[in-house]
Design a protein around this motif. Structure first.
Motif, PDB file in Angstrom:
ATOM      1  N   GLN A   1       0.751  -0.799   0.020  1.00 33.75           N
ATOM      2  CA  GLN A   1       0.015   0.129  -0.091  1.00 33.75           C
ATOM      3  C   GLN A   1       0.733   0.955  -0.057  1.00 33.75           C
ATOM      4  O   GLN A   1       1.819   1.205   1.329  1.00 33.75           O
ATOM      5  CB  GLN A   1      -1.120   0.403   1.378  1.00 33.75           C
ATOM      6  N   GLY A   2       1.224   1.769  -0.872  1.00 34.97           N
ATOM      7  CA  GLY A   2       1.646   3.720  -1.321  1.00 34.97           C
ATOM      8  C   GLY A   2       1.605   3.477  -2.545  1.00 34.97           C
ATOM      9  O   GLY A   2       1.330   3.140  -3.487  1.00 34.97           O
ATOM     10  N   LYS A   3       2.516   4.823  -3.087  1.00 35.20           N
ATOM     11  CA  LYS A   3       2.434   5.187  -4.026  1.00 35.20           C
ATOM     12  C   LYS A   3       4.698   4.537  -4.041  1.00 35.20           C
ATOM     13  O   LYS A   3       5.117   5.207  -4.096  1.00 35.20           O
ATOM     14  CB  LYS A   3       2.564   6.422  -4.033  1.00 35.20           C
ATOM     15  N   ARG A   4       4.476   4.259  -5.262  1.00 35.46           N
ATOM     16  CA  ARG A   4       6.559   4.057  -5.220  1.00 35.46           C
ATOM     17  C   ARG A   4       6.124   5.063  -6.650  1.00 35.46           C
ATOM     18  O   ARG A   4       5.826   5.461  -8.177  1.00 35.46           O
ATOM     19  CB  ARG A   4       6.702   2.727  -6.579  1.00 35.46           C
ATOM     20  N   TYR A   5       7.707   5.655  -6.945  1.00 35.03           N
ATOM     21  CA  TYR A   5       8.731   6.254  -7.609  1.00 35.03           C
ATOM     22  C   TYR A   5       9.465   6.102  -8.205  1.00 35.03           C
ATOM     23  O   TYR A   5      10.707   5.663  -7.367  1.00 35.03           O
ATOM     24  CB  TYR A   5       8.220   8.287  -6.748  1.00 35.03           C
ATOM     25  N   ASP A   6      10.081   5.954  -9.762  1.00 32.29           N
ATOM     26  CA  ASP A   6      11.612   5.717  -9.932  1.00 32.29           C
ATOM     27  C   ASP A   6      12.153   6.877  -9.635  1.00 32.29           C
ATOM     28  O   ASP A   6      12.593   7.681 -11.112  1.00 32.29           O
ATOM     29  CB  ASP A   6      11.403   5.229 -11.166  1.00 32.29           C
ATOM     30  N   ALA A   7      12.897   6.929  -8.791  1.00 35.41           N
ATOM     31  CA  ALA A   7      13.662   8.368  -8.836  1.00 35.41           C
ATOM     32  C   ALA A   7      15.110   7.842  -9.607  1.00 35.41           C
ATOM     33  O   ALA A   7      15.916   9.330  -8.387  1.00 35.41           O
ATOM     34  CB  ALA A   7      13.982   8.102  -6.834  1.00 35.41           C
ATOM     35  N   GLY A   8      15.292   7.372 -10.245  1.00 35.38           N
ATOM     36  CA  GLY A   8      16.444   6.653 -11.174  1.00 35.38           C
ATOM     37  C   GLY A   8      16.420   7.402 -12.193  1.00 35.38           C
ATOM     38  O   GLY A   8      17.209   7.183 -13.315  1.00 35.38           O
ATOM     39  N   ASP A   9      14.850   7.592 -12.591  1.00 36.67           N
ATOM     40  CA  ASP A   9      14.234   8.569 -13.866  1.00 36.67           C
ATOM     41  C   ASP A   9      14.522  10.262 -13.851  1.00 36.67           C
ATOM     42  O   ASP A   9      13.227   9.931 -12.823  1.00 36.67           O
ATOM     43  CB  ASP A   9      13.329   7.632 -13.981  1.00 36.67           C
ATOM     44  N   LYS A  10      14.508  10.239 -14.380  1.00 34.48           N
ATOM     45  CA  LYS A  10      14.370  12.363 -14.817  1.00 34.48           C
ATOM     46  C   LYS A  10      12.771  12.404 -14.264  1.00 34.48           C
ATOM     47  O   LYS A  10      12.914  13.183 -13.698  1.00 34.48           O
ATOM     48  CB  LYS A  10      15.040  12.933 -15.716  1.00 34.48           C
ATOM     49  N   LEU A  11      12.169  11.718 -14.582  1.00 33.98           N
ATOM     50  CA  LEU A  11      10.425  12.105 -14.844  1.00 33.98           C
ATOM     51  C   LEU A  11      10.213  11.478 -13.961  1.00 33.98           C
ATOM     52  O   LEU A  11       8.991  12.480 -12.891  1.00 33.98           O
ATOM     53  CB  LEU A  11       9.565  12.099 -15.739  1.00 33.98           C
ATOM     54  N   GLY A  12      10.474  10.351 -13.099  1.00 30.44           N
ATOM     55  CA  GLY A  12       9.979   9.761 -12.045  1.00 30.44           C
ATOM     56  C   GLY A  12      10.488  10.382 -10.564  1.00 30.44           C
ATOM     57  O   GLY A  12       9.838  10.997  -9.781  1.00 30.44           O
ATOM     58  N   TYR A  13      11.789  11.673 -11.143  1.00 26.95           N
ATOM     59  CA  TYR A  13      12.945  11.822  -9.802  1.00 26.95           C
ATOM     60  C   TYR A  13      11.904  13.058  -9.996  1.00 26.95           C
ATOM     61  O   TYR A  13      11.502  13.455  -8.357  1.00 26.95           O
ATOM     62  CB  TYR A  13      13.855  12.243 -10.112  1.00 26.95           C
ATOM     63  N   LEU A  14      11.353  14.041 -10.533  1.00 26.79           N
ATOM     64  CA  LEU A  14      11.000  14.921 -10.757  1.00 26.79           C
ATOM     65  C   LEU A  14       9.228  15.100 -10.105  1.00 26.79           C
ATOM     66  O   LEU A  14       9.117  15.486  -8.709  1.00 26.79           O
ATOM     67  CB  LEU A  14      10.248  15.890 -12.103  1.00 26.79           C
ATOM     68  N   LYS A  15       8.858  14.028 -10.603  1.00 25.73           N
ATOM     69  CA  LYS A  15       7.103  13.698  -9.594  1.00 25.73           C
ATOM     70  C   LYS A  15       6.959  13.310  -7.834  1.00 25.73           C
ATOM     71  O   LYS A  15       6.615  13.725  -7.402  1.00 25.73           O
ATOM     72  CB  LYS A  15       6.693  12.509 -10.276  1.00 25.73           C
ATOM     73  N   ALA A  16       8.557  13.000  -7.620  1.00 23.66           N
ATOM     74  CA  ALA A  16       9.134  12.629  -6.267  1.00 23.66           C
ATOM     75  C   ALA A  16       8.921  14.006  -5.671  1.00 23.66           C
ATOM     76  O   ALA A  16       8.769  14.489  -4.674  1.00 23.66           O
ATOM     77  CB  ALA A  16      10.765  12.059  -6.530  1.00 23.66           C
ATOM     78  N   VAL A  17      10.330  14.965  -6.298  1.00 23.48           N
ATOM     79  CA  VAL A  17       9.883  16.216  -6.173  1.00 23.48           C
ATOM     80  C   VAL A  17       8.908  16.782  -5.613  1.00 23.48           C
ATOM     81  O   VAL A  17       8.792  17.329  -4.281  1.00 23.48           O
ATOM     82  CB  VAL A  17      11.230  16.446  -6.575  1.00 23.48           C
ATOM     83  N   VAL A  18       7.753  16.416  -6.640  1.00 26.13           N
ATOM     84  CA  VAL A  18       6.852  17.860  -6.085  1.00 26.13           C
ATOM     85  C   VAL A  18       5.886  16.801  -5.455  1.00 26.13           C
ATOM     86  O   VAL A  18       5.523  18.017  -4.611  1.00 26.13           O
ATOM     87  CB  VAL A  18       6.034  17.408  -7.373  1.00 26.13           C
ATOM     88  N   ASP A  19       5.752  15.533  -5.185  1.00 22.55           N
ATOM     89  CA  ASP A  19       4.943  15.763  -4.160  1.00 22.55           C
ATOM     90  C   ASP A  19       5.326  14.978  -2.869  1.00 22.55           C
ATOM     91  O   ASP A  19       4.850  15.595  -1.570  1.00 22.55           O
ATOM     92  CB  ASP A  19       4.566  13.399  -4.492  1.00 22.55           C
ATOM     93  N   PHE A  20       6.596  14.893  -2.466  1.00 22.51           N
ATOM     94  CA  PHE A  20       7.674  15.405  -1.337  1.00 22.51           C
ATOM     95  C   PHE A  20       7.195  16.798  -0.273  1.00 22.51           C
ATOM     96  O   PHE A  20       7.489  17.039   0.267  1.00 22.51           O
ATOM     97  CB  PHE A  20       8.627  14.464  -1.410  1.00 22.51           C
ATOM     98  N   ALA A  21       7.066  17.805  -1.590  1.00 22.47           N
ATOM     99  CA  ALA A  21       7.630  19.134  -1.227  1.00 22.47           C
ATOM    100  C   ALA A  21       5.993  19.117  -0.842  1.00 22.47           C
ATOM    101  O   ALA A  21       5.950  20.435   0.066  1.00 22.47           O
ATOM    102  CB  ALA A  21       8.118  19.407  -2.630  1.00 22.47           C
ATOM    103  N   LEU A  22       5.316  18.952  -1.638  1.00 23.38           N
ATOM    104  CA  LEU A  22       3.582  19.291  -0.946  1.00 23.38           C
ATOM    105  C   LEU A  22       3.535  18.398   0.373  1.00 23.38           C
ATOM    106  O   LEU A  22       2.293  19.294   0.993  1.00 23.38           O
ATOM    107  CB  LEU A  22       3.039  18.095  -2.035  1.00 23.38           C
ATOM    108  N   ARG A  23       4.233  17.612   0.538  1.00 24.63           N
ATOM    109  CA  ARG A  23       3.115  17.062   1.760  1.00 24.63           C
ATOM    110  C   ARG A  23       4.747  17.121   3.182  1.00 24.63           C
ATOM    111  O   ARG A  23       4.361  16.928   4.210  1.00 24.63           O
ATOM    112  CB  ARG A  23       3.932  15.063   1.940  1.00 24.63           C
TER     113      ARG A  23
END
Ligand code: G1P
Length: 292
Positions: free
Chosen positions: A250-272
């Protein structure tokens, strides 16, 4: 019943998907809001009860070891400046968790990297966390897996459903639903199957809870997909021998080794983020209005 005390985190990879950013900085040290990605991984392990982390490293990765080390000079300066909160935050990880590093001398693949940890792990079940896979969840992904392990006492791989046209990017698992919710008994596993050759959409993400027998198979493994020693191939052998489960965490996974996946992680973690989140949300809203 076995307790899960140790986690292996392979960080030896070159990070070619993230060039040029990863040329002189390990990709694991790229920042998500206010900490490097590898810190999120170690914090997940810690929050799941892990006491010892084994990094499998290679040349040029010493920044990762330094990041988790005690820094006497920095600590003294922060102490003088009465920055107690920051001091405590920095020292929390080095105080709470033991870190061991093992060098993987040749880039022979993920299976080989995990095999390098055999002497530190010994004869107990352990976790593997891949640094590219960040998971945002209420209960840490590894904690969810340990809770399941308490019930099944066998190896577990974390999975998520992926679109069928992306199954060639993952280790793919086939299996039947088990009696426990979100859990499947594994029948087959293939590392990055060619499109159209597997009917399953259950993809392995980078969290594994493994019985120590995995080292018997890794020790005699031969190169598989891409000419590398693949963890998935040895997992399949272990699954055939003593059973293994796939767990849809249960949860959301980000592929932080990929440029777009990394950007999505930055945005979602910043929002929280507890102090930056609200201001960042307003910024994002305004930016979206401008785009229309
Ligand atoms: C590795 C594993 C693969 C898994 C993936 C998850 O592949 O070999 O089975 O699905 O991690 O991120 P990599 O992405 O390192 O090529």
């Amino acid at each position: 019943m076995s307790r899960i005390r140790k986690a292996v985190i392979p960080v030896a990879g070159l990070g070619t998907r993230f060039l040029p950013a990863s040329k002189a900085i390990p990709k694991e040290m790229l920042t998500i809001v206010d900490r490097p990605t590898i810190q999120y991984i170690v914090e997940e392990a810690m929050a799941s009860g892990i006491e010892e982390v084994v990094f499998i490293t290679s040349e040029g990765k010493s920044a990762i070891e330094n990041h988790f080390d005690y820094d006497f000079q920095l600590d003294t300066v922060l102490n003088k400046k009465n920055k107690t909160g920051l001091r405590e935050e920095l020292n929390k990880i080095s105080n709470l968790i033991d870190i061991v590093s093992v060098r993987q001398k040749k880039p022979l693949g993920l299976g080989h990297a995990i095999w390098m940890a055999r002497n530190v792990i010994g004869n107990e079940p352990f976790l593997v966390l891949l640094g590219d896979d960040l998971v945002m969840s209420d209960v840490p992904c590894c904690r969810q897996m340990i809770d399941l392990f308490d019930k099944v006492q066998e190896s577990i791989v974390a999975i998520q459903r992926v679109p069928m046209d992306q199954t060639n990017q993952y280790g793919i698992v086939e299996g039947k639903a088990a009696a426990i919710e979100r859990t499947y008994k594994i029948d087959n596993m293939v590392e990055k199957p060619a499109l159209g050759t597997s009917s399953s959409d259950m993809a392995i993400i980078g969290r594994y809870l493994l019985m120590p027998d995995i080292f018997d198979y890794l020790g005699r493994a031969t190169p598989g997909h891409g000419g590398e020693i693949q963890l998935t191939d040895s997992l399949m052998e272990l699954a055939g021998r003593r059973g293994m489960y796939a767990y849809e965490f249960q949860g959301k996974r980000y592929d932080a080794g990929d440029k777009l996946g990394y950007l999505k992680a930055v945005v979602d973690f910043a929002l929280r983020h507890p102090t930056l989140g609200q201001d960042f949300k307003e910024h994002i809203q305004k930016a979206c209005e401008k785009i229309g």
